[in-house]
Design a protein around this motif. Structure first.
Motif, PDB file in Angstrom:
ATOM      1  N   ARG A  51      12.340 -52.578 -23.597  1.00  0.00           N
ATOM      2  CA  ARG A  51      11.898 -52.507 -24.762  1.00  0.00           C
ATOM      3  C   ARG A  51      10.217 -53.351 -24.656  1.00  0.00           C
TER       4      ARG A  51
ATOM      5  N   THR B  75      20.465 -43.431 -34.042  1.00  0.00           N
ATOM      6  CA  THR B  75      19.542 -43.670 -32.769  1.00  0.00           C
ATOM      7  C   THR B  75      20.803 -44.767 -32.519  1.00  0.00           C
TER       8      THR B  75
ATOM      9  N   ASN C 130      19.021 -35.640 -23.441  1.00  0.00           N
ATOM     10  CA  ASN C 130      17.426 -36.179 -24.580  1.00  0.00           C
ATOM     11  C   ASN C 130      16.599 -37.130 -24.526  1.00  0.00           C
ATOM     12  N   PRO C 131      15.240 -36.998 -24.371  1.00  0.00           N
ATOM     13  CA  PRO C 131      14.378 -37.983 -24.131  1.00  0.00           C
ATOM     14  C   PRO C 131      14.689 -38.805 -25.545  1.00  0.00           C
ATOM     15  N   ARG C 132      15.092 -38.349 -26.187  1.00  0.00           N
ATOM     16  CA  ARG C 132      15.119 -40.291 -27.662  1.00  0.00           C
ATOM     17  C   ARG C 132      16.059 -41.201 -26.579  1.00  0.00           C
ATOM     18  N   PHE C 133      16.951 -40.426 -25.977  1.00  0.00           N
ATOM     19  CA  PHE C 133      18.236 -41.928 -25.058  1.00  0.00           C
ATOM     20  C   PHE C 133      17.870 -42.516 -23.605  1.00  0.00           C
ATOM     21  N   GLN C 134      17.060 -41.572 -23.155  1.00  0.00           N
ATOM     22  CA  GLN C 134      16.743 -41.980 -21.497  1.00  0.00           C
ATOM     23  C   GLN C 134      16.353 -43.303 -21.589  1.00  0.00           C
ATOM     24  N   LYS C 135      16.496 -43.939 -22.656  1.00  0.00           N
ATOM     25  CA  LYS C 135      16.466 -46.123 -22.196  1.00  0.00           C
ATOM     26  C   LYS C 135      17.722 -46.923 -22.824  1.00  0.00           C
ATOM     27  N   THR C 136      18.688 -45.780 -24.052  1.00  0.00           N
ATOM     28  CA  THR C 136      19.053 -46.514 -24.527  1.00  0.00           C
ATOM     29  C   THR C 136      20.552 -46.554 -23.301  1.00  0.00           C
TER      30      THR C 136
END
Ligand code: C2E
Ligand code: MG
Ligand code: MG
Length: 618
Positions: free
Chosen positions: A131, A50, A75-81
């Motif tokens: 974050r 990540t 992909n929700p894992r990267f929504q804020k990335t």
């Protein structure tokens, strides 16, 4: 000190030169760098790591930058990335508009290296801010939730507490009510008689004390002191249960005789007191007394019995001039006592003269108490004759009190008082001792004394004590007197009211060889039917019958029946109180064997009776 690791940046480009240039630039600027040579390669790597930021070349073969951005953002894992898309300056802007994805920035080519770095840092800063904002929001949410939980718990606790307070209050109220009720019950019990529900002595004493504390009233209160006649006999014959029911019915009848403002008190056993408030004059008090006499004269029906009792009433016309409750009771009691002495079933109004008598009695009691120690007693003897032979067969010992000031006092003036005071046992044993000593002396001097029987009176109460037998035995032994020379006289009621102890004592006395005589026969509840069950050998007809034997047909019939009945049982009969020749002749006619009375001799002191015996001896 712990330092944050450098941000990890994934660079995706299928142009390897560009990839290297960018990689070098970023590595040199302190970032950690990871590279992907195509869209697929990037997707594959993103499955394992990540990165903090992704730099994507827009123009790539197969999966181009735009498509890769879309896939990443799914992909929700990267929504804020943050993703920076590198596009050509002339790139169709509509694709960017279409893309419209969160945290996707772009950089137009050609760009200066510093531009890349600034853009990357900005996005990383934005990420960091996002974050921390996210964390703060999370923390805040957690706090809100925690608070909500605490609030909910507090609410529940409050509810519980409130419920508990309500329950405790209810329980306490119950306990308080119960306590109050108990207190009321206790107060009621302390001031009421449990059998009749009437006020009791404690209440009366308090009530009288309160009255005395008040200012001197204009009107006094009157008191009726009641004592039931024959109640003891009912109790003894029919038992306590019937006795209790009788007392309850008496209480009810008394209520019918008074106004609501008057009070009725049960003082003890069969003693009652009626308190008449604010009485002006004796007339209304006597009306109540008459009503009580009338009410209690009507026979009572209890269980299967019809019971006739009566009442003796002492009236205290006014409580004025009294300072002590006990004085009030003393005087009302004295009037009642007079009513008893005047034949019962009547009322007597208290007078000052009675007060004098009461004081006299109190004085007498005081003197009587000391008289035994002071040796102030002696015996007089009244001879008992065989009516046929006119010979002395026995002597009745009658105790006399030699009062230092008042002279000789006869027993009928102090025996009942001695009984009330409880000193009668000492007196009786003293009489027995004196009689035995005297008899022994006579036996030494006179021939006729050998067959002489001495009659000794014993109070009924004495027979309740088992040790009486031993005491009698010892006195006889100490004075060398044979039991057969002694006859104990006990009043009729002692036999009838007798408990099992009385029966035991009587039997033991009889077993010793001492004779027993029923005294004053006919005055109590006649015990005809039980006569054969008592260990008696003599019966003394009461003076009241002897007196009327020639005057009343009824008395004559009773005496005749008594003599016949006793003779049939082998019981000897003594008639007491023979005063006239006619009485003597009638008694002889009826077959009465023995007698005593003033006609023959009064009770005499030792010297005179010794002379009497001497004459008989010669
Ligand atoms: P009681 O045993 O029935 O004694 C007869 C009473 O009648 C005696 O009264 C006697 O003096 C009296 N009396 C005798 N003959 C005649 C008569 O012809 N006419 C009249 N009117 N009376 C006569 P007293 O001496 O006053 O005794 C009274 C009672 O006291 C006795 O009655 C007896 O129950 C009791 N008593 C006497 N001495 C003692 C004693 O040592 N112990 C006990 N517990 N009681 C005693
Ligand atoms: Mg007697
Ligand atoms: Mg008698």
């Amino acid at each position: 000190m712990r330092t944050e690791p450098a941000a990890l940046i994934l660079i995706v480009d299928d142009d390897l030169d560009n990839l290297r240039v960018l990689s070098t630039l970023l590595t040199d600027s302190g970032f950690r760098v990871l590279t992907a040579k195509s869209g697929q390669d990037a997707c594959h790597k993103l499955g394992q790591i990540t990165p903090d930021l992704i730099l994507v070349e827009g123009m790539m073969s197969e999966v181009d930058g735009f498509e890769l951005c879309r896939r990443i953002k799914i992909n929700p894992r990267f929504q804020k990335t943050p993703v920076i898309l590198i596009i050509a300056r002339n790139e169709n802007q509509s694709r960017l508009v279409e893309l419209n994805l969160e945290s996707v920035d772009y950089l137009a080519k050609p760009f200066l290296p510093i531009e890349v770095l600034i853009r990357i840092r900005l996005n990383l800063q934005l990420l960091s801010l996002t974050r921390s904002l996210h964390e703060s929001t999370n923390l805040l949410n957690q706090e809100i939730i925690a608070r909500q939980i605490v609030e909910a718990e507090l609410y529940t606790l409050n509810q519980d507490l409130e419920q508990k307070v309500i329950e405790r209050t209810q329980a306490l109220t119950l306990v308080l009510n119960e306590l109050q009720l108990r207190e009321e019950k206790l107060t009621y019990a302390a001031f009421h008689d449990s059998l009749t529900g009437l006020f009791n002595r404690a209440w009366l004493m308090q009530y009288l004390s309160e009255i005395f504390e008040q200012e001197q009233p204009q009107l006094g209160h009157a008191i009726l002191f009641l004592d039931l006649d024959r109640f003891k006999s009912v109790n003894d014959h029919l038992g306590h249960i019937v006795g209790d029911k009788l007392l309850q019915q008496v209480a009810k009848r008394l209520q019918n005789c008074i106004e609501p403002s008057h009070k009725i008190v049960r003082l003890s056993g069969d003693e009652f007191l009626i308190f008449l408030v604010n009485q002006d004059g004796i007339a209304s008090v006597e009306t109540v007394a008459n009503s009580v006499l009338q009410q209690l004269h009507i026979p009572f029906e209890i269980d299967k019995y019809q019971i006739s009792i009566g009442v003796s009433i002492g009236i205290l016309p006014s409580t004025l001039n009294y300072q002590q409750p006990t004085d009030i009771l003393r005087d009302a009691d004295a009037a009642m006592y007079q009513a008893k002495r005047s034949g019962k079933g009547c009322y007597i109004v208290f007078t000052n003269e009675m007060q004098l008598q009461t004081l006299k009695r109190l004085q007498l009691e005081g003197e009587l108490r000391q008289s035994i120690e002071k040796n102030e007693f002696c015996l007089y003897y009244q001879p008992i004759f065989c009516l046929e032979s006119q010979k002395i067969v026995g002597l009745e010992a009658l105790i006399q009190w030699q009062h230092p000031q008042k002279g000789l006092i006869s027993p009928d003036q102090f025996i009942t008082i001695a009984e009330d005071m409880g000193i009668i046992p000492s007196l009786d044993l003293l009489a027995l001792k004196l009689a035995c000593q005297q008899l022994y002396q006579w036996q030494q001097e006179l021939q006729c004394a050998e067959s002489l029987v001495i009659h000794i009176n014993i109070a009924a109460a004495q027979l309740q004590h088992l040790d009486l037998v031993e005491q009698i035995q010892k006195i006889l032994y100490d004075n060398h007197i044979s039991p057969s020379a002694i006859r104990l006289e006990v009043t009729e009621n002692a036999f009838i009211n007798g408990s099992s102890i009385v029966t035991q004592v009587l039997e033991k006395i009889h077993d010793l060889g001492i004779k027993l005589c029923i005294d004053d026969f006919g005055t109590g509840y006649s015990c005809f039917s039980q006569l054969h069950t008592f260990p008696v050998d003599t019966l003394k007809i009461d003076r009241s019958f002897t007196k009327n034997v020639n005057a009343s047909v009824e008395s004559a019939a009773i005496v005749q029946t008594l003599i016949n009945f006793a003779n049939s049982l082998g019981i000897a009969v003594v008639a007491e109180g023979i005063e006239t020749q006619i009485q003597l002749e009638d008694l002889q006619k009826f077959g009465c064997e023995f007698g005593q009375g003033y006609l023959f001799s009064r009770p005499l002191p030792i010297a005179e009776i010794t002379n009497f015996l001497r004459i008989q001896d010669s």
